[in-house]
Every structure is written in C-alpha cells, then in structure tokens.
Write a protein that holds these residues in place. Structure first.
Motif, PDB file in Angstrom:
ATOM      1  N   ALA A   1      -2.083  -3.685  -7.129  1.00  0.00           N
ATOM      2  CA  ALA A   1      -3.421  -4.009  -6.618  1.00  0.00           C
ATOM      3  C   ALA A   1      -3.730  -5.489  -6.809  1.00  0.00           C
ATOM      4  N   THR A   2      -3.321  -6.043  -7.965  1.00  0.00           N
ATOM      5  CA  THR A   2      -3.617  -7.453  -8.235  1.00  0.00           C
ATOM      6  C   THR A   2      -2.799  -8.376  -7.328  1.00  0.00           C
TER       7      THR A   2
ATOM      8  N   ALA B   1       2.655   6.783  -7.024  1.00  0.00           N
ATOM      9  CA  ALA B   1       1.696   7.671  -7.687  1.00  0.00           C
ATOM     10  C   ALA B   1       2.221   9.093  -7.801  1.00  0.00           C
ATOM     11  N   TYR B   2       3.234   9.448  -6.976  1.00  0.00           N
ATOM     12  CA  TYR B   2       3.763  10.815  -7.022  1.00  0.00           C
ATOM     13  C   TYR B   2       4.712  11.034  -8.201  1.00  0.00           C
ATOM     14  N   PHE B   3       5.138   9.936  -8.865  1.00  0.00           N
ATOM     15  CA  PHE B   3       6.026  10.078 -10.013  1.00  0.00           C
ATOM     16  C   PHE B   3       5.240   9.984 -11.304  1.00  0.00           C
ATOM     17  N   ASP B   4       5.624  10.811 -12.275  1.00  0.00           N
ATOM     18  CA  ASP B   4       4.956  10.768 -13.570  1.00  0.00           C
ATOM     19  C   ASP B   4       5.645   9.719 -14.440  1.00  0.00           C
TER      20      ASP B   4
ATOM     21  N   ASN C   1       2.120   4.417 -15.003  1.00  0.00           N
ATOM     22  CA  ASN C   1       1.447   4.638 -13.717  1.00  0.00           C
ATOM     23  C   ASN C   1       0.281   3.662 -13.516  1.00  0.00           C
ATOM     24  N   VAL C   2      -0.521   3.522 -14.578  1.00  0.00           N
ATOM     25  CA  VAL C   2      -1.679   2.627 -14.510  1.00  0.00           C
ATOM     26  C   VAL C   2      -1.220   1.188 -14.312  1.00  0.00           C
TER      27      VAL C   2
ATOM     28  N   THR D   1       0.839  -1.204   0.000  1.00  0.00           N
ATOM     29  CA  THR D   1       0.000   0.000   0.000  1.00  0.00           C
ATOM     30  C   THR D   1       0.875   1.255   0.000  1.00  0.00           C
TER      31      THR D   1
ATOM     32  N   LYS E   1      -1.865  -7.566  -4.283  1.00  0.00           N
ATOM     33  CA  LYS E   1      -2.537  -7.469  -2.986  1.00  0.00           C
ATOM     34  C   LYS E   1      -3.815  -8.303  -2.963  1.00  0.00           C
ATOM     35  N   ALA E   2      -4.608  -8.188  -4.041  1.00  0.00           N
ATOM     36  CA  ALA E   2      -5.867  -8.933  -4.110  1.00  0.00           C
ATOM     37  C   ALA E   2      -5.600 -10.436  -4.056  1.00  0.00           C
TER      38      ALA E   2
ATOM     39  N   THR F   1       2.566   1.623  -3.532  1.00  0.00           N
ATOM     40  CA  THR F   1       1.687   2.089  -4.604  1.00  0.00           C
ATOM     41  C   THR F   1       1.345   3.573  -4.408  1.00  0.00           C
ATOM     42  N   SER F   2       1.180   4.025  -3.145  1.00  0.00           N
ATOM     43  CA  SER F   2       0.894   5.437  -2.891  1.00  0.00           C
ATOM     44  C   SER F   2       2.103   6.295  -3.279  1.00  0.00           C
TER      45      SER F   2
ATOM     46  N   ALA G   1       0.168   0.634 -10.727  1.00  0.00           N
ATOM     47  CA  ALA G   1      -0.910   0.621  -9.730  1.00  0.00           C
ATOM     48  C   ALA G   1      -1.741  -0.653  -9.822  1.00  0.00           C
ATOM     49  N   LEU G   2      -2.063  -1.086 -11.065  1.00  0.00           N
ATOM     50  CA  LEU G   2      -2.928  -2.268 -11.193  1.00  0.00           C
ATOM     51  C   LEU G   2      -2.190  -3.564 -10.882  1.00  0.00           C
TER      52      LEU G   2
END
Lengths: 218, 99
Positions: free
Chosen positions: B45-46, B29-32, B37-38, B22, B48-49, B25-26, B41-42
């Motif tokens: 998330a996957t 998100a601050y870096f371009d 980025n997508v 967590t 973690k899920a 991933t947070s 993040a995904l």
C-alpha cells in the motif's frame, strides 16, 4: 494571450507564482485531510490491536474480489484524471473532455460497487444500527469493526461524491473552452484532490479487506 | 517554477504498476503468513501511495515548499499513531494495583 492576462490576479508577480500558490494551498488542505482520516485510521489501529480475533472474523465477511475490483476501478479513474491534466496542459480540449468523462464514469462505477456491497452487508445483517443479527463469538467487537468500516468507507464515499461534483464543474468549464496551456490550474488542483481520494482507498482496501483474514483467536 | 507536463507514457507506466501491485496484494491475502500478512499489505500500500503522490500528484517535480507540506502531513500522522500506540501497547507493563 488574452487568457494569460485574464487569468493573472493582481496580487501575483507572474503566472508561475500564482500557480505555485494554488498548488501550495491545495496541499495544505490535503495535509489537514490526512489528519482527518488519520484520526480514524488511528482508532482502527488501536481497536485492531485490542481485538484481533473479532476483527479477523469480521473481515472475512468482506469480499476480496469486489474490494480488489473497486480498487482497480478507482486507480483507473485516477489515471484518467492524470491524463486530463496532461491534455489541459497541452491544450487539447476534446481529449480533456473525453478524459474527464471517463474519470467521472469510473468514479460512479466505484460508488455503484460500494453501494451494492453495503446493500449485501445490510441484508446479511452486518450493518450496526440498521440490521445487525450476527451473534457468533465476540460479536460485540465484530459490530465495532463494522461501525468503523461504514464510518470510514462512508466518509471516503462522501469524498468521492464531492469529487464527482468538482469534476462535473470542470467538465462544464472545459466544454466552454475556459482552459488553455496558460491557464489550467483548476484542472491540476482538482486532480490533486482526486488522487488524494484514491490514496485513502489504497489504505482502506488492505486494512479492511486483506490484513485481518488469517487472524485467529489467541 | 512548477510547470512540467508529464507525458501520457509516464502516467501509463505508473498506472500499470499500480494495477499489478493491487493484484499482488489481493493474491497475497489468500496465504496465511502470520504477522507478515499485515507487513506485506502495508508495504505494498505504501509503495502504491508513494507512486500516486510522486507521479500522479507531481510532487517529484514540485517546489521544496510543497514537498515540505507533504512530508509534514505524514510526520504529524506518524506522531498521532506513535503517541497513541505507546499508551495502548504499554498498558499493563507495570504491576500497578487496580490495573
């Protein structure tokens, strides 16, 4: 072994079969929930692919810090739920009660954080239908983003609220000494539901708070 | 046979990994990173899920029937996304008049 015989319904051969049937039923329900939320995630994906710039501008109004904190709070709640299942399965009644209380407290904390975030968005004029005063750039699609944000986090929050109700019932039954190592299926099956609620948030958090932040026009 | 008591230690390991992911991933998100980025993040998330489903939800130790339900839930979701996106993405590929 009074609990053992009491807990076995006549249509099942043995306790294991009964337990597997309950778990299977819960998973079937969760599969329908995946598609229930899935329709909304699909809607999000389509509109994000059509209006990436507006979604980026909208996403920057959400706080990564508070989004991250609520994710962590919900993960803590999920962890205490897992510990509740472990305590119920090993027959430790007091530990079960403590962990269930912790699970409920963290769930309530999550809701409090979420409600204060909603309140901030409302006062900033980002709540479609109630107070929407944002008029920069492609504001109509920013409005669309927030319609979906409130629908999806709202549906999720209603699941959290139902979860707190289920956990409270478990807590009362646990205090009455209903659960034992032979019979604790309600704790386990409610745990599945609770982890599923956590699972939905694991995807809501990056999709609304994180991925769109650096999307620029064009 | 689904009786398998997962120890508190195993739960604690998964819990710590989830918190670290967590934070990661947070922070990311601050870096371009452009389109990445997508993806980042995904993917996180996957992961973690999957950890939640396999260990908190005990699917790792469950019957084959339960595993089948989990996989089919995900498969139907994939169908929903895939078939919808093939329409949305391919609109305007062919130069039909009036489109």
């Amino acid at each position: 072994m009074a609990n053992h015989t009491l807990a076995l319904r006549h249509q099942f051969d043995d306790v294991d079969q009964q337990k597997d049937a309950s778990t299977f039923g819960m998973w079937l329900f969760l599969a329908t929930e995946v598609l229930f939320f899935g329709g909304m995630f699909c809607c999000y994906t389509v509109y994000r692919s059509l209006y990436p710039a507006a979604f980026g501008a909208a996403s920057n109004h959400l706080s990564v810090i508070w989004g991250g904190v609520s994710t962590a709070v919900l993960i803590c709640s999920s962890y205490f739920m897992a510990c509740s299942v472990n305590s119920a399965a090993s027959g430790r009644k007091n530990a079960l009660i403590t962990y269930l209380v912790l699970t409920i407290l963290f769930a309530a904390t999550f809701l409090v954080i979420e409600m204060s975030e909603w309140h901030n968005l409302y006062t900033e004029g980002m709540m479609p239908g109630f107070n929407f005063t944002f008029h920069e750039g492609d504001f109509r699609h920013v409005q669309l983003f927030y319609c979906m944000y409130f629908s999806m986090t709202g549906l999720h929050a209603s699941h959290v609220t139902v979860g707190i109700g289920i956990l409270t019932v478990l807590l009362i039954r646990a205090a009455r000494g209903v659960f034992s190592p032979q019979y604790h299926t309600p704790v386990e099956v409610s745990g599945l539901y609770w982890h599923f609620v956590d699972l939905v948030w694991i995807y809501l958090f990056p999709l609304y708070y994180l991925v769109a932040r650096h999307v620029h026009a064009g | 046979m689904s009786e398998h008591i997962v120890t508190k230690k195993q739960y604690a390991h998964v819990f710590v990994i989830l918190l670290i992911l967590t934070l990661t991933t947070s922070w990311a998100a601050y870096f371009d990173l452009g389109k990445l980025n997508v993806v980042v993040a995904l993917v996180i998330a996957t992961i973690k899920a999957s950890l939640v489903v396999l260990f908190f939800m005990h699917v790792y130790w469950q019957t084959k029937l339960t595993k089948l339900v989990v996989v089919s839930g995900v498969a139907w979701l994939a169908l929903l996304l895939w078939l919808t996106l093939t329409d949305i993405v391919s609109r305007g590929w062919l130069p039909f008049p009036g489109k």
